[in-house]
Enzyme design. Structure first.
Site, mmCIF file in Angstrom:
data_model
loop_
_atom_site.group_PDB
_atom_site.id
_atom_site.type_symbol
_atom_site.label_atom_id
_atom_site.label_comp_id
_atom_site.label_asym_id
_atom_site.label_seq_id
_atom_site.Cartn_x
_atom_site.Cartn_y
_atom_site.Cartn_z
ATOM 1 N N ASP A 122 -0.854 -0.882 -2.988
ATOM 2 C CA ASP A 122 -0.134 -0.793 -1.713
ATOM 3 C C ASP A 122 -0.760 0.280 -0.845
ATOM 4 O O ASP A 122 -0.325 1.402 -0.849
ATOM 5 C CB ASP A 122 1.335 -0.487 -2.007
ATOM 6 C CG ASP A 122 2.205 -0.558 -0.779
ATOM 7 O OD1 ASP A 122 1.749 -1.051 0.269
ATOM 8 O OD2 ASP A 122 3.365 -0.115 -0.870
ATOM 9 N N GLU B 290 2.293 2.045 8.160
ATOM 10 C CA GLU B 290 3.181 0.925 7.829
ATOM 11 C C GLU B 290 4.397 1.446 7.087
ATOM 12 O O GLU B 290 5.532 1.061 7.363
ATOM 13 C CB GLU B 290 2.425 -0.096 6.964
ATOM 14 C CG GLU B 290 3.200 -1.388 6.698
ATOM 15 C CD GLU B 290 4.061 -1.354 5.438
ATOM 16 O OE1 GLU B 290 4.928 -2.220 5.280
ATOM 17 O OE2 GLU B 290 3.893 -0.427 4.620
ATOM 18 N N ASP C 286 -0.700 -7.621 1.869
ATOM 19 C CA ASP C 286 0.048 -6.406 1.523
ATOM 20 C C ASP C 286 1.125 -6.694 0.484
ATOM 21 O O ASP C 286 2.293 -6.417 0.684
ATOM 22 C CB ASP C 286 0.675 -5.786 2.781
ATOM 23 C CG ASP C 286 1.451 -4.506 2.458
ATOM 24 O OD1 ASP C 286 1.108 -3.847 1.457
ATOM 25 O OD2 ASP C 286 2.400 -4.175 3.198
ATOM 26 N N HIS D 216 5.241 2.160 -4.777
ATOM 27 C CA HIS D 216 5.743 3.441 -4.257
ATOM 28 C C HIS D 216 5.951 4.489 -5.345
ATOM 29 O O HIS D 216 6.784 5.389 -5.187
ATOM 30 C CB HIS D 216 7.049 3.234 -3.475
ATOM 31 C CG HIS D 216 6.908 2.395 -2.247
ATOM 32 N ND1 HIS D 216 7.952 2.174 -1.370
ATOM 33 C CD2 HIS D 216 5.857 1.711 -1.735
ATOM 34 C CE1 HIS D 216 7.543 1.394 -0.381
ATOM 35 N NE2 HIS D 216 6.269 1.088 -0.577
#
Lengths: 445, 445
Positions: B276, B309, B337, B408
Site C-alpha cells: 500500500d 491518498e 491500490d 496500515h
C-alpha cells in the site's frame, strides 16, 4: 485476585473422580489455566512486578486446585530491563528499523552510537574476520533460520545471539545487530539471552526482525557506506528476588519418591508468554490436579514452576542446589517448554533395565498418535540441570514447526494456542505421569 | 541517489523493443521499482521527509525510464505526526497493550487519560447507547473483520475507525479504542484515517491489535471495573507541502487524449508501504515504460503518482481541481491500490456503446485467468474522484484475501509481495492500457 473463582468453579463443575467410579476429566483445565495466567498476569520477566504477580497467581491456583502442599522457594537473580530502543539508518536511505534489545545487553551512551556496518553471514564468518574489517563498526550477523519440527535448527543459529557480542567486541566492534533467531516473516524482533565475557568489552546487542534484516542487507548492497545510529537504554540490577513455586500431590505409598513435572513461570517481557511457557505451566498444573481427581498416586507428584528460565536457568540451578540432598529421591523429571503443538514423539533417558517400562508408557501414548523416540531424551531446559546430576528424564516432544515464528516476540499470545492440541498434550502428560507415579520402577537402573 | 544505476542497467539489459521486432519485456520491472522505492525511501507519510524523498525518487525514475514528460504538481496538505503512544491496563491486571494512533487523532494531555472502559461490539451499538453508559469513560469498539477476496468487508468495519471518535465524544467519552480494522491474528495495530466533526469535542482515537482486543475483552469479562491509561502525543500542522508526480508517454496520433493510470506514492509511516501502495507505483510506472518500448501509443498514457491518498485523497482532489478543464480529454482512468495479489476480475464503468470494446479488452485478459466483472467498476480510491466527475474507469481487481492482514501496519514490507503475482498484474496492466491507448473509442458513450 478474583481469578480463582472461575477456576474453582470449573473444578467443581468437572465431577470429581474416584477410582471406583471414574468420570470424565475437565479436558479444558490446561487451557483455562494458561488463559488465566496470560490474561491476569501477562508478561512476567524475572524480577519484575509481573514476576511477583505470577508467583502469587501460581500459589493461589495450586492451592485452589487442591494440591496437598504448596510453597515457594526464593532465589536471588539479576533483573534486566529492556527500556527504549531505536535503530535508524541515517544515510543514504533514512528510516527506522524494528529491533529489540537482547536480554542482558548493556545500553548505549544516551546520544547513541553512530557507525557504519559490516555484515557477516554467520558467527563463524565473524570469528574468521580480521580486526581491520570490524574495528569501530557495528557488526550485523544476517543468518537465516529454517523451520523444523524438533527445534534442531535453533542450535545452528542461536550462537550469534549468545556469543556474537563477545566475538564482535574482541575485534573492536561498537555494537552487534543480529537477524532475529526466528522463522517468521512477520516484522517482530525476537529477543533472548546473550552473554558477555569478563575479558572482553561489553557492547550493546540487539536483534532486528527478519524483514528488517532483509531490508538492511538490501541497503548495504546498494550502499555499503550506509551509516546507522543505535540508541538503547537497558538497565540491570544484580540482586532482585524471585521464586520457584512448587505444588505436590503426596504419594499414598511412596511419598518420599518424587516424580517431578515442570515448566517455567517466567516469560520474556514482549509478549504474554503463552507458548513460552504459559502452556507448559497450565499443562503440568492440570496434569497433577487431574491425576489426584482419579485417586492419590503411589509416588509423590511434584509440580515445579521454575523462575527465571529465560535469564539462564537461574531458578533451575537454585532448585538443584536447594534439593541436592534429595535428588536421589527424584525418580523422574520432565518439563513442558516447547509451545503448545501436538506431541508427536516420546523419548526417555533411562537406565537399560528400565527400557521395558519405557515401552509400557509408550503403549499408553500410541493411541494419541505419539511415536517412540530414542533413549537420549533432553527432558527440558530446567530439567536438564537435574539430568546432568543423574536424574532420569523423559521428553513428550511437541511439534515445534511454528514455535520459532512466535518465540520471544510480542506475538507470543494466547490466540496462538490451539485448544485441541493442548488437550492432546494434557492427555499424554496425564498418561505418562500417572503410569510413572503408580509404578515402583527405578529408572536409574 | 545512486538508485538509478540498477534501474537503468536493468532497462539496458532488457532489449529495447520495436513493433517490427518485438523482444521479451523486462517482466521484473514492476518488482524492481517497488523494491527500489520501499528500500531507498521506505515510509513516506504525506508531509514528512520520506514524502519528499519519494517525490524525488519518482521524478528521477520516471526520467530514467524514458518518459516523454515528467513533472510535479504541488498541493498544500495537513502533516500529521504519530509521536509516541502508550496504553496500559492499570488495574486489576497491569500490562501494556500494542496500539497505534489513528491518523489525524489529537493527543492526550502529557500525563495521559485514566478511565474505566465501556465496550461495544459495533459502531451502531455505540450510537444506540445512552450518555450515562459512556460519559467520562474510554469507549472500546471490539468489532472483528472477516477475510474476503474483494475487500467488501472493509466497508462493514471501517466506520468505527472513521467515525467512532465523533460518536463516542457525542456521548461524553474521553477517548476511543478500536479493535484494528484487519484480518490477521498477528500483534500489529492497524492505523488509518479518522475524522472529527467541528460540532463535537475532539477526543484521542487509537487502534489496538487483534490479540490485544481479545485480551482487553477477556480482562473486561473478568474485571468490568478495569482501569486503563492512554498517553498519546500526536501533532498536526495544516500547511505542509506535497506533490503529485506525473509522467507521460506522448500519444503519436491523439496526444491530447489521456489514458490515466495511477497509484499513490504516499504511505503510512509504520511500514514501508510495499503493498500500500509501492506495488501499485511499480506497476503503473512499468506499464507505461514497457508499452513505450513496444512503440509509441496512439493516445497519451499519463502515469499519475498521487500524494497523500492516506490522509483523505488530498492529492487526488488537487489533481482534479488543477485539471478540471481537461477532464473531458481523460478518456479513461484506472488505479492499482489493493496490494499485490493476482488480478482475478476485470470491471468497467463505460457508456453502453463502449461495452463491446470492454469485451475486446476482456479477451486479452482471459489468458491471464482474469474473469469478466460488471459495468460498475470502482476504479480505485484516487481515481474515484475523477469518476465522480464523469471520467470512465476500469478496475483490474486484485485478490485481496490477505491484504488486510498487512494493511496500515508495520508489517507492510517488501517480503509480502509475491513476484510472480506482480508479473501477472504487470501483464494485465500492459494489455489493458495498450489496448485502450491504441484505440479511438469514447468510453463515455
Amino acid at each position: 485476585m478474583n481469578s480463582l473463582k472461575p477456576l474453582l468453579l470449573s473444578l467443581l463443575l468437572s465431577p470429581l473422580l474416584s477410582q471406583a467410579n471414574p468420570k470424565p476429566l475437565n479436558e479444558q483445565l490446561a487451557y483455562q489455566l494458561t488463559e488465566s495466567l496470560t490474561t491476569e498476569v501477562g508478561p512476567r520477566l524475572a524480577g519484575s512486578p509481573g514476576d511477583r504477580a505470577s508467583v502469587a497467581w501460581a500459589t493461589k491456583n495450586l492451592q485452589a486446585l487442591g494440591f496437598d502442599k504448596v510453597w515457594t522457594e526464593e532465589f536471588v537473580t539479576p533483573y534486566w530491563q529492556r527500556g527504549q530502543a531505536r535503530l535508524e539508518i541515517l544515510s543514504p536511505y533514512p528510516q527506522s528499523l524494528v529491533l529489540t534489545a537482547l536480554g542482558g545487553s548493556v545500553g548505549t551512551p544516551a546520544n547513541g552510537i553512530d557507525a557504519s556496518i559490516v555484515m557477516f553471514d554467520s558467527l563463524e564468518a565473524l570469528i574468521a574476520a580480521k580486526p581491520e574489517q570490524v574495528k569501530d563498526k557495528i557488526v550485523f550477523i544476517n543468518k537465516a533460520m529454517t523451520k523444523d519440527k524438533s527445534g534442531s535448527q535453533y542450535g545452528k543459529v542461536v550462537g550469534a545471539r549468545a556469543k556474537g557480542a563477545v566475538e564482535a567486541a574482541r575485534l573492536g566492534a561498537k555494537a552487534l545487530i543480529i537477524r532475529s533467531v526466528g522463522t517468521s516473516s512477520n516484522r517482530f524482533a525476537h529477543t533472548g539471552k546473550m552473554t558477555y565475557d569478563p575479558a572482553v568489552p561489553k557492547i550493546p546487542a540487539v536483534a532486528i526482525s527478519v524483514p528488517d534484516a532483509q531490508q538492511l542487507a538490501r541497503v548495504l548492497t546498494k550502499a555499503p557506506e550506509a551509516k546507522i545510529k543505535l540508541q538503547l537504554d537497558t538497565q540491570q540490577t544484580e540482586d532482585a528476588v524471585s521464586h520457584n513455586v512448587i505444588g505436590e500431590i503426596t504419594g499414598s505409598e511412596r511419598p518420599d519418591e518424587i516424580v517431578l513435572i515442570g515448566a517455567h513461570l517466567d516469560s520474556w517481557d514482549q509478549g504474554t508468554g503463552a507458548l513460552d511457557d504459559g502452556a507448559g505451566v497450565g499443562l503440568v498444573m492440570a496434569t497433577a490436579a487431574l491425576i489426584k481427581q482419579q485417586g492419590q498416586p503411589k509416588r509423590t507428584i511434584r509440580v515445579v514452576l521454575y523462575g527465571n528460565e529465560e535469564g539462564g536457568l537461574v531458578g533451575a540451578r537454585a532448585y538443584a542446589a536447594k534439593h541436592a540432598k534429595e535428588l536421589d529421591k527424584h525418580v523422574l523429571a520432565s518439563e513442558s517448554d516447547f509451545g503448545a503443538g501436538r506431541i508427536w514423539q516420546f523419548s526417555t533417558k533411562f537406565g537399560p533395565k528400565s527400557l521395558p517400562f519405557a515401552a509400557e508408557i509408550q503403549r499408553e501414548l500410541t493411541p494419541l498418535q505419539i511415536q517412540p523416540g530414542n533413549n537420549d531424551a533432553f527432558g527440558g531446559p530446567d530439567v536438564s540441570v537435574l539430568k546432568a546430576l543423574g536424574v532420569p528424564v523423559v521428553s513428550l516432544e511437541q511439534d515445534g514447526s511454528d514455535y520459532f515464528d512466535y518465540h520471544h516476540t510480542p506475538n507470543d499470545t494466547l490466540d496462538k494456542i490451539d485448544p485441541a492440541a493442548l488437550q492432546q498434550n494434557l492427555q499424554a502428560w496425564i498418561r505418562m505421569t500417572s503410569k510413572v507415579a503408580n509404578s515402583t520402577i527405578d529408572f536409574r537402573k
